[in-house]
Design an enzyme around this catalytic site. Structure first.
Site, PDB file in Angstrom:
ATOM      1  N   LYS A  21     -12.332  -1.295   7.454  1.00  0.00           N
ATOM      2  CA  LYS A  21     -11.656  -2.268   8.325  1.00  0.00           C
ATOM      3  C   LYS A  21     -12.047  -2.031   9.789  1.00  0.00           C
ATOM      4  O   LYS A  21     -12.826  -2.787  10.353  1.00  0.00           O
ATOM      5  CB  LYS A  21     -10.147  -2.193   8.124  1.00  0.00           C
ATOM      6  CG  LYS A  21      -9.770  -2.558   6.678  1.00  0.00           C
ATOM      7  CD  LYS A  21      -8.502  -1.901   6.275  1.00  0.00           C
ATOM      8  CE  LYS A  21      -8.266  -1.853   4.790  1.00  0.00           C
ATOM      9  NZ  LYS A  21      -8.427  -3.079   4.055  1.00  0.00           N
ATOM     10  N   ASP A  29      -0.886   6.622   6.531  1.00  0.00           N
ATOM     11  CA  ASP A  29      -2.014   5.793   6.124  1.00  0.00           C
ATOM     12  C   ASP A  29      -2.298   4.815   7.260  1.00  0.00           C
ATOM     13  O   ASP A  29      -1.533   3.893   7.498  1.00  0.00           O
ATOM     14  CB  ASP A  29      -1.651   5.045   4.830  1.00  0.00           C
ATOM     15  CG  ASP A  29      -2.748   4.082   4.369  1.00  0.00           C
ATOM     16  OD1 ASP A  29      -3.774   3.972   5.071  1.00  0.00           O
ATOM     17  OD2 ASP A  29      -2.573   3.455   3.308  1.00  0.00           O
ATOM     18  N   TRP A  83       0.821  -1.218   0.000  1.00  0.00           N
ATOM     19  CA  TRP A  83       0.000   0.000   0.000  1.00  0.00           C
ATOM     20  C   TRP A  83       0.850   1.260   0.000  1.00  0.00           C
ATOM     21  O   TRP A  83       0.532   2.230  -0.703  1.00  0.00           O
ATOM     22  CB  TRP A  83      -1.009  -0.022   1.141  1.00  0.00           C
ATOM     23  CG  TRP A  83      -1.992  -1.125   0.928  1.00  0.00           C
ATOM     24  CD1 TRP A  83      -2.102  -2.291   1.616  1.00  0.00           C
ATOM     25  CD2 TRP A  83      -2.960  -1.211  -0.135  1.00  0.00           C
ATOM     26  NE1 TRP A  83      -3.073  -3.087   1.071  1.00  0.00           N
ATOM     27  CE2 TRP A  83      -3.617  -2.461   0.008  1.00  0.00           C
ATOM     28  CE3 TRP A  83      -3.337  -0.372  -1.190  1.00  0.00           C
ATOM     29  CZ2 TRP A  83      -4.634  -2.878  -0.869  1.00  0.00           C
ATOM     30  CZ3 TRP A  83      -4.362  -0.786  -2.058  1.00  0.00           C
ATOM     31  CH2 TRP A  83      -4.980  -2.019  -1.879  1.00  0.00           C
TER      32      TRP A  83
HETATM   33  N1  PMP Z   1      -4.164   1.567   2.510  1.00  0.00           N
HETATM   34  C1  PMP Z   1      -4.220   0.402   3.168  1.00  0.00           C
HETATM   35  C2  PMP Z   1      -3.313   0.177   4.329  1.00  0.00           C
HETATM   36  C3  PMP Z   1      -5.129  -0.579   2.766  1.00  0.00           C
HETATM   37  O1  PMP Z   1      -5.187  -1.735   3.416  1.00  0.00           O
HETATM   38  C4  PMP Z   1      -5.979  -0.336   1.665  1.00  0.00           C
HETATM   39  C5  PMP Z   1      -7.001  -1.328   1.191  1.00  0.00           C
HETATM   40  N2  PMP Z   1      -6.960  -2.580   1.652  1.00  0.00           N
HETATM   41  C6  PMP Z   1      -5.859   0.885   0.984  1.00  0.00           C
HETATM   42  C7  PMP Z   1      -4.959   1.812   1.449  1.00  0.00           C
HETATM   43  C8  PMP Z   1      -6.700   1.188  -0.201  1.00  0.00           C
HETATM   44  O2  PMP Z   1      -7.975   1.432   0.225  1.00  0.00           O
HETATM   45  P1  PMP Z   1      -9.222   1.597  -0.736  1.00  0.00           P
HETATM   46  O3  PMP Z   1      -9.557   0.250  -1.265  1.00  0.00           O
HETATM   47  O4  PMP Z   1     -10.255   2.164   0.188  1.00  0.00           O
HETATM   48  O5  PMP Z   1      -8.839   2.551  -1.807  1.00  0.00           O
END
Ligand code: PMP
Length: 369
Positions: free
Chosen positions: A198, A174, A105
């Site tokens: 989450k 994040d 990510w």
């Molecule tokens: N950051 C993290 C740490 C994630 O786990 C995720 C999705 N699993 C995201 C960003 C991306 O999120 P989204 O699907 O809401 O765009």
């Protein structure tokens, strides 16, 4: 309705039963309004109350200082990969940001940011995401607009046990997959963002907590819906926000307060993950967690199963996933990019559910080792 399933999903993830039950009770008519929250104007007094209540409860849960703004934005975590860069690259003339890459990510966040400014990696890209290089080896740029990192990498299960020291450069984090799982000192951060699906509620809304003085640097091309300045100036209702997701988020925050807040969650999450890692570490290599113990995540554990010769056994992993599913334990498959198993233990998963999984894991090992 049966809720006998235990959902270990990495997200969208389990929502506490109490929250779903309350939502169900209020589904047709929200508090005697005669309409559902889904059908409510986002400018109505009732909805303004819902969104303010969510914000105030979050402020209480995280002890958010007064000089921080809370925004509820569309676009998910990925929307913020762009949003962060479009809003903050302009903080310094360098238009260059430092990125700490510890998994999928944060790598994606850096790639997206490259569209809007220069990206500098504080350490070179790694082949495997099993640990976090010691901070003494990081090459931080003192002229960077900001430093970005991901507190918990959901795919690999790499979690920071410390908050990086950036010597005054705004720190952007994040926290999509570990927000509200433990207390955190908000004042150490410039911006924290997190998708809801989450630990916060259902998909559709993204939380942004931003220090006031960092607002107002968005690039002219930044879409209004992602501009912190525009959204802050409109209390997150510049346009129609994801109203129902905001409502559910507020219910999850209420639940968290009832549970004892982040302090209680931290205690419970530690207890849960200890059960899991104790079993793994005692399994004589049958279960193997590749991530270094200093950055083992409390929220997501990536696991491999090995056969007697010590090699990863994908057939056995598949059998594990299928057998667990037959017993009502679902979403245990590792991310498609790395395979194996992944066990996600967000706030809503309780200790008994972890015990049920651990018992199954022990039996599975006895049968196959
Ligand atoms: N950051 C993290 C740490 C994630 O786990 C995720 C999705 N699993 C995201 C960003 C991306 O999120 P989204 O699907 O809401 O765009």
């Amino acid at each position: 309705a049966s809720r006998k399933i235990i959902n270990f999903s990495p997200g969208p993830a389990k929502i506490p039963e109490q929250v779903l039950e309350r939502a169900q009770k209020e589904l047709l008519s929200y508090q005697n309004t005669g309409i559902s929250v889904m059908e409510m104007s986002h400018r109505s007094a009732d909805f303004v109350k819902i969104i303010s209540h969510a914000e105030n409860t979050l402020r209480e849960l995280l002890h958010i200082p007064d000089d921080y703004q809370v925004l509820f934005l569309p676009g998910g975590g990925s929307g913020q990969f762009a949003g962060i860069a479009m809003n903050l690259m302009g903080l310094k003339e360098s238009r260059c940001a430092d990125y700490v890459i510890t998994g999928t990510w944060s790598a994606k966040a850096a790639k997206e940011a490259e569209k809007y400014g220069k990206v500098h990696l504080v350490f070179p890209k790694r082949d495997k995401y099993h640990d976090i290089p010691d901070m003494s080896t990081w090459k931080l740029n003192p002229d960077a607009s900001y430093v970005h990192y991901c507190a918990n990498e959901t795919v690999h299960g790499v979690e920071f046990e410390f908050i990086p020291e950036t010597n005054g450069v705004p720190l952007v984090c994040d926290m999509s997959s570990n927000i509200l799982s433990r207390p955190v000192d908000i004042s150490k951060f410039g911006v924290i963002y997190a998708g809801a699906q989450k630990n916060i509620g259902c998909a559709g809304v993204t939380l942004v907590i931003i220090r006031q003085d960092l607002i107002g640097y968005d690039m002219p091309e930044c879409p209004s819906i992602l501009s912190y300045k525009v959204q802050a100036g409109n209390n997150s209702v510049y346009n129609t926000p994801p109203t129902y997701s905001i409502y559910i988020m507020g219910l999850v925050f209420d639940w968290l307060v009832e549970q004892g807040g982040c302090e209680a969650m931290a205690k419970r999450n530690l207890e849960k993950v200890k059960l899991l890692y104790d079993l793994i570490d005692a399994s004589k290599g049958f279960y193997h967690a590749p991530v270094h113990h200093t950055c083992r995540s409390r929220m997501n554990t990536h696991l491999r199963i090995s056969s007697a010769d010590g090699a990863v056994d994908e057939k056995l992993e598949k059998e594990f996933i299928d057998e667990a599913a037959k017993k009502g334990m679902i979403q245990l498959k590792g991310h498609r990019s790395i395979g194996g198993l992944r066990i996600s233990l967000y706030n809503a998963i309780n200790v008994d559910e972890v015990r049920t999984l651990i018992d199954f894991m022990r039996e599975f090992q006895e049968k196959h080792q």
